[in-house]
Enzyme design. Structure first.
Site, PDB file in Angstrom:
ATOM      1  N   CYS A 145       8.136   2.452   8.876  1.00 53.69           N
ATOM      2  CA  CYS A 145       9.000   3.617   8.684  1.00 53.69           C
ATOM      3  C   CYS A 145       9.975   3.330   7.545  1.00 53.69           C
ATOM      4  O   CYS A 145      11.130   2.944   7.758  1.00 53.69           O
ATOM      5  CB  CYS A 145       9.752   3.942   9.972  1.00 53.69           C
ATOM      6  N   THR A 401      16.839  22.211  28.994  1.00 55.77           N
ATOM      7  CA  THR A 401      15.983  23.402  29.080  1.00 55.77           C
ATOM      8  C   THR A 401      16.774  24.633  28.669  1.00 55.77           C
ATOM      9  O   THR A 401      17.994  24.684  28.848  1.00 55.77           O
ATOM     10  CB  THR A 401      15.414  23.588  30.493  1.00 55.77           C
ATOM     11  N   TYR A 402      16.066  25.574  28.105  1.00 55.67           N
ATOM     12  CA  TYR A 402      16.643  26.881  27.781  1.00 55.67           C
ATOM     13  C   TYR A 402      15.905  27.963  28.580  1.00 55.67           C
ATOM     14  O   TYR A 402      16.084  29.147  28.335  1.00 55.67           O
ATOM     15  CB  TYR A 402      16.522  27.152  26.279  1.00 55.67           C
ATOM     16  N   ASN A 403      15.057  27.504  29.521  1.00 59.17           N
ATOM     17  CA  ASN A 403      14.265  28.406  30.372  1.00 59.17           C
ATOM     18  C   ASN A 403      13.422  29.381  29.557  1.00 59.17           C
ATOM     19  O   ASN A 403      13.291  30.555  29.900  1.00 59.17           O
ATOM     20  CB  ASN A 403      15.181  29.170  31.336  1.00 59.17           C
ATOM     21  N   THR A 404      12.859  28.859  28.476  1.00 53.51           N
ATOM     22  CA  THR A 404      11.970  29.673  27.647  1.00 53.51           C
ATOM     23  C   THR A 404      10.674  28.920  27.377  1.00 53.51           C
ATOM     24  O   THR A 404      10.645  27.687  27.393  1.00 53.51           O
ATOM     25  CB  THR A 404      12.613  30.027  26.294  1.00 53.51           C
ATOM     26  N   THR A 413      10.742  25.260  33.369  1.00 52.60           N
ATOM     27  CA  THR A 413       9.865  24.338  32.620  1.00 52.60           C
ATOM     28  C   THR A 413       9.898  22.912  33.175  1.00 52.60           C
ATOM     29  O   THR A 413       9.352  22.004  32.562  1.00 52.60           O
ATOM     30  CB  THR A 413      10.269  24.299  31.138  1.00 52.60           C
ATOM     31  N   GLU A 478      11.051  24.072  20.016  1.00 59.41           N
ATOM     32  CA  GLU A 478      10.392  23.576  21.228  1.00 59.41           C
ATOM     33  C   GLU A 478       9.575  22.324  20.931  1.00 59.41           C
ATOM     34  O   GLU A 478       9.481  21.413  21.763  1.00 59.41           O
ATOM     35  CB  GLU A 478       9.511  24.680  21.824  1.00 59.41           C
TER      36      GLU A 478
END
Length: 507
Positions: A145, A401-404, A413, A478
């Site tokens: 790297c 989480t953003y619940n999407t 999720t 995401e």
């Protein structure tokens, strides 16, 4: 190597970009809109043209090769929390690096990450500052790297490190050379670490490590192994002032102004599409719907009946065995890297699956040795506060989480996040007795498994095609979220093996 060590003249043009006056970081951020165009225009007018200094221009578009610049968080348009994080990063690092600009998709995690990294590199601790940066170089070099190696070469020199050490690990003190064996095993085959390896480091007479120093070194090694995974997994581009991030070749000038040239615009309209690089297809939309339906069905099965312990163990062994056969095609073109092999020994040593050629590695049961019950307290005892910082970072990544899911809202999720985390640990032989590993095959398709295994085990082989091929209709934020899970699950897996060996040595 970045310019600030290679070319004194160009330092003039980079003062604003790199922010050497750390105390003024906040005011500098407030006064700049931070576009490449404005930074480079400042360079254009601040350098004495009579000196004949060539003006560089960026090679890439934005902080990531995988994410269109238009879809990243634009500096100058950030909210108050992101602005504070940019200022903190700027003050701490002396620059606003591209890792930060991608990680800021998830500000809560970035805050914890920056706090932890700052503590490891700059606050009071067992190791001197130049050792910390050299260990970062050693760790990042294991995965070739060059992006991280270059950053820490500069920081190593900035804190007074001996330039001769950079000619190769054999030029560093014997104490650091002795760390090479642990570095390569942690990076590629952590399940092979034993208490004998720990004893070798702690009982080498004048070149021995103290327990506190070793804990600090182990945390640094695992931090930079996993950060190399994030760097390759998200396609992080070098900053304009670093090697591979700029060119002096003049663009072909047509009917546009110097602003266009310095901003990397070459007269061709950029086409921004879905994360896959193509127009959203019915197939990819159905992919999201199918995944949500599987999650629903698995939840219903959980509620109806629970598999026996014997069946759960069988499913783990099956998943571990199948993970050995998940691999990418070797001929794909990955990110170009500079040869950094001089920073580590045994360049042929790499990731190997568990049971090749009949070799059996015992399963690591989390119920016998876990981060929460064992690793956390050991780290905190020998390197105060770091256990707490790591624990917070692990929990944020795991629970974030953003619940999407893609275009869907109000989605739980947790099942999917747990499958990703446990699949990574499964690849390292780590088993949770209370988890049904049959869920992994239901939730993670082959292209996703290839991406996960490549980013975690051989990140330098990650390609844009791999990034594009999984979760084709999901947002880039995401996919960055996935990388945060990969980073933290990998780091915790490495730590578990190292800390267990240290605990066995101590007892």
């Amino acid at each position: 190597m970045c310019w600030r060590t290679a070319d004194v003249h160009t330092h003039i043009s980079l003062i604003l970009y790199q922010g050497h006056n750390h105390t003024a970081a906040g005011s500098v951020l407030n006064s700049l809109s931070w576009t490449p165009c404005q930074n480079m225009l400042y360079a254009e007018f601040s350098v004495n043209q009579e000196l004949g200094i060539r003006i560089p221009r960026p090679l890439g578009h934005g902080p990531s090769r995988f994410i269109p610049e238009k879809e990243t968080i634009q500096v100058g348009n950030e909210d108050a929390m992101m602005h504070a994080l940019f200022a903190e990063s700027f003050a701490t690092l002396g620059r606003l690096d591209n890792v930060t600009l991608v990680m800021v998709f998830h500000p809560q995690y970035l805050e914890s990450f920056l706090k932890t990294q700052h503590y490891l590199l700059q606050m009071d601790g067992p190791l001197p500052l130049h050792y910390r940066h050299y260990i970062g170089i050693m760790a990042a070099a294991r995965h070739q790297c060059s992006y991280l190696v270059n950053l820490h070469v500069n920081d190593f020199l900035h804190v007074g490190g001996d330039p001769k050490w950079l000619n190769g690990l054999e030029n560093a003190p014997q104490k650091l050379q002795n760390l090479g064996e642990l570095n390569k095993m942690l990076a590629h085959r952590p399940w092979l670490i034993t208490k004998e390896h720990i004893e070798q480091l702690l009982k080498t007479e004048e070149n021995s490590w103290s327990l506190a120093e070793l804990i600090h070194a182990v945390v640094l090694l695992t931090h930079y192994h996993s950060l190399a995974s994030f760097t390759f997994g998200c396609g992080i581009s070098p900053e304009i002032d670093c090697e591979g991030g700029h060119t002096f070749r003049p663009p072909s000038v047509s009917n546009y102004c110097i602003c266009d040239i310095t901003n990397g615009y070459h007269g061709v309209d950029e086409i921004h599409t879905s994360p896959t690089g193509s127009i959203p297809s019915t197939e990819s939309v159905c992919e999201v719907e199918a995944l949500m339906e599987k999650m629903k069905q698995l939840q219903e099965c959980r509620d109806e009946e629970e598999a026996s312990q014997e069946e759960m163990a069988t499913r783990f062994e099956r998943e571990k065995r199948e993970s050995m056969f998940v691999c990418s095609s070797e001929d794909e073109e990955s990110a170009p890297t500079r040869d950094v092999s001089r920073h580590f020994e045994d360049t042929s040593y790499g990731y190997k699956d568990f049971s090749r050629h009949g070799m059996h590695v015992p399963t690591f049961r989390v119920q016998d040795y876990s981060w929460e019950d064992h690793g956390y307290s050991l780290v905190n005892r020998l390197y105060p506060d770091v256990g707490q910082l790591l624990d917070e970072k692990f929990h944020i990544a795991y629970n974030l989480t953003y619940n999407t899911m893609a275009m869907h809202k109000d989605v739980d999720t947790s099942m999917l996040r747990r499958a990703i985390w446990n699949y990574i640990h499964c690849m390292f032989g780590i088993r949770y007795d209370d988890y049904d590993y049959g869920e992994i095959n239901q939730l993670l398709d082959r292209s996703f498994k290839v991406y996960i295994k490549t980013v975690v085990c051989t990140p330098e082989k990650t390609t844009k095609r791999m990034y594009d091929s999984f979760w084709r209709q999901f947002e880039h934020s995401e996919k960055v979220h996935v990388n945060l899970l990969l980073v933290e699950a990998r780091m915790q897996a490495e730590l578990l093996y190292a800390l267990r060996a240290i605990t066995r040595y101590m007892t």
